[in-house]
Scaffold this motif. Sequence first.
Motif, PDB file in Angstrom:
ATOM      1  N   MET A 124       9.957 -29.570  -0.988  1.00  0.00           N
ATOM      2  CA  MET A 124      10.541 -28.361  -0.420  1.00  0.00           C
ATOM      3  C   MET A 124      10.940 -27.422  -1.545  1.00  0.00           C
ATOM      4  SD  MET A 124      13.844 -27.841   2.086  1.00  0.00           S
ATOM      5  CE  MET A 124      13.097 -28.572   3.531  1.00  0.00           C
ATOM      6  N   ALA A 125      10.354 -26.241  -1.547  1.00  0.00           N
ATOM      7  CA  ALA A 125      10.644 -25.254  -2.592  1.00  0.00           C
ATOM      8  C   ALA A 125      10.740 -23.880  -1.932  1.00  0.00           C
ATOM      9  CB  ALA A 125       9.552 -25.275  -3.660  1.00  0.00           C
ATOM     10  N   LEU A 126      11.793 -23.692  -1.146  1.00  0.00           N
ATOM     11  CA  LEU A 126      11.934 -22.472  -0.362  1.00  0.00           C
ATOM     12  C   LEU A 126      12.584 -21.359  -1.187  1.00  0.00           C
ATOM     13  CD1 LEU A 126      13.111 -23.999   3.042  1.00  0.00           C
ATOM     14  CD2 LEU A 126      10.788 -23.511   2.256  1.00  0.00           C
ATOM     15  N   HIS A 127      12.017 -20.160  -1.081  1.00  0.00           N
ATOM     16  CA  HIS A 127      12.555 -18.968  -1.736  1.00  0.00           C
ATOM     17  C   HIS A 127      12.681 -17.877  -0.678  1.00  0.00           C
ATOM     18  CE1 HIS A 127      11.939 -20.259  -6.016  1.00  0.00           C
ATOM     19  NE2 HIS A 127      11.081 -21.072  -5.425  1.00  0.00           N
ATOM     20  N   PRO A 128      13.758 -17.113  -0.720  1.00  0.00           N
ATOM     21  CA  PRO A 128      13.929 -16.065   0.295  1.00  0.00           C
ATOM     22  C   PRO A 128      12.888 -14.966   0.165  1.00  0.00           C
ATOM     23  CG  PRO A 128      15.648 -15.913  -1.399  1.00  0.00           C
ATOM     24  CD  PRO A 128      14.889 -17.180  -1.655  1.00  0.00           C
ATOM     25  N   SER A 129      12.431 -14.425   1.291  1.00  0.00           N
ATOM     26  CA  SER A 129      11.473 -13.314   1.275  1.00  0.00           C
ATOM     27  C   SER A 129      12.101 -12.123   0.557  1.00  0.00           C
ATOM     28  CB  SER A 129      11.093 -12.915   2.702  1.00  0.00           C
ATOM     29  OG  SER A 129      10.363 -13.945   3.315  1.00  0.00           O
ATOM     30  N   GLY A 130      11.289 -11.456  -0.238  1.00  0.00           N
ATOM     31  CA  GLY A 130      11.781 -10.327  -1.001  1.00  0.00           C
ATOM     32  C   GLY A 130      12.304 -10.697  -2.373  1.00  0.00           C
ATOM     33  N   HIS A 131      12.432 -11.999  -2.626  1.00  0.00           N
ATOM     34  CA  HIS A 131      12.927 -12.500  -3.909  1.00  0.00           C
ATOM     35  C   HIS A 131      11.864 -12.258  -4.987  1.00  0.00           C
ATOM     36  CE1 HIS A 131      15.380 -14.979  -6.518  1.00  0.00           C
ATOM     37  NE2 HIS A 131      14.374 -15.795  -6.753  1.00  0.00           N
ATOM     38  N   THR A 132      12.291 -11.807  -6.163  1.00  0.00           N
ATOM     39  CA  THR A 132      11.372 -11.568  -7.277  1.00  0.00           C
ATOM     40  C   THR A 132      11.229 -12.827  -8.124  1.00  0.00           C
ATOM     41  OG1 THR A 132      11.917  -9.217  -7.371  1.00  0.00           O
ATOM     42  CG2 THR A 132      10.911 -10.175  -9.337  1.00  0.00           C
ATOM     43  N   VAL A 133       9.986 -13.204  -8.419  1.00  0.00           N
ATOM     44  CA  VAL A 133       9.720 -14.380  -9.255  1.00  0.00           C
ATOM     45  C   VAL A 133       8.665 -14.020 -10.300  1.00  0.00           C
ATOM     46  CG1 VAL A 133      10.307 -16.054  -7.442  1.00  0.00           C
ATOM     47  CG2 VAL A 133       7.931 -15.261  -7.686  1.00  0.00           C
TER      48      VAL A 133
END
Length: 341
Positions: free
Chosen positions: A309-318
């Motif tokens: 599980m590697a969830l990142h919020p939508s709109g997050h910059t990576v």
Amino acid sequence: MTTQPFVSLKGIGKRWNGKLGVEDVSLDIPEGAFVALLGPSGCGKSTTLRLLAGLEIPDEGKIVIDGRDVTTSAASDRNLSMVFQSYALFPHLSVAENVMFGLKVRRVPRAERLEKLKRALEITGLTGLEDRKPGELSGGQRQRVALARAIVAGQRLCLMDEPLSNLDAKLRNAVRKDIKKLQRDLGITVVYVTHDQTEAMSMADIVVLMKDGRIQQIGSPQELYSAPVNTFVAEFVGAPPMALIKGHALTGFDDDTTIGLRAENIRLEKPGKGRLVCTVTECEFLGAETFIGLAHDHATGLTLKAPGMALHPSGHTVEISFADGDLHVFDSGGKRVARAT
């Protein structure tokens, strides 16, 4: 010494009222192979199968089966069996009667019919259902009846036209394994039409990917995945498909090139350490892994494959990075140039 192909299509073309069906289709199939004709709707894969079956006659080219020119031969003279998308079962006949129907028409002796029926039902897991009518069977069982009918025909070549498209996902997976096992156990040659690249990649020894009536690439599933000959193959094969990045977005690549990148070759980096700055669009958690959708102004289909599980919020910059050796380079026309070094 070169072994002659069991099935050979040479420069096949077919049109209807000037409208292209297939163009210059050439394909050699060794005996015992499982070949998938893959591509989007309207690409010519079903037309190719119908030409091979004798249900259509080509405008040009030649079709050879087992050393015999069958280009203009009737379907009944080609010594092959077919499994269709629709099960094509007689609703008023029992399972046993449906399976043996062709044998009965050919006046095969009753004892031989019953022996072949017994073996086919054992192979397809239908023993005990001989007296049931198609309406009393599940979709998967009905498709197995169609497979059993093809088995008793005893032909060395079997053509399958999207046989699993009427089944739900779980059944498709089960029957897919059944078909592959049957093909191996019986040693028959199978030509299998599908628009589902997962089916083609998991079942076939040879994949023939088509677009607009023409063959784009022929090769093993691994070859199409690892060395796509053009951007169409790159985007069609693989789940998720290969991401495509404009050359000018990456240092060291010409502006008119396109760079291909697979999800498993992308890794997250600390701020300031990555090669591309992207925005998270979605996360799809599948249990063992998470697919992270990424947006970038000069890329399409960017997806990162992360374990667990590697969830990142939508709109997050990576920021992401990747090795040059994992990049695929395509020219301005979309043709593969090389793998980057």
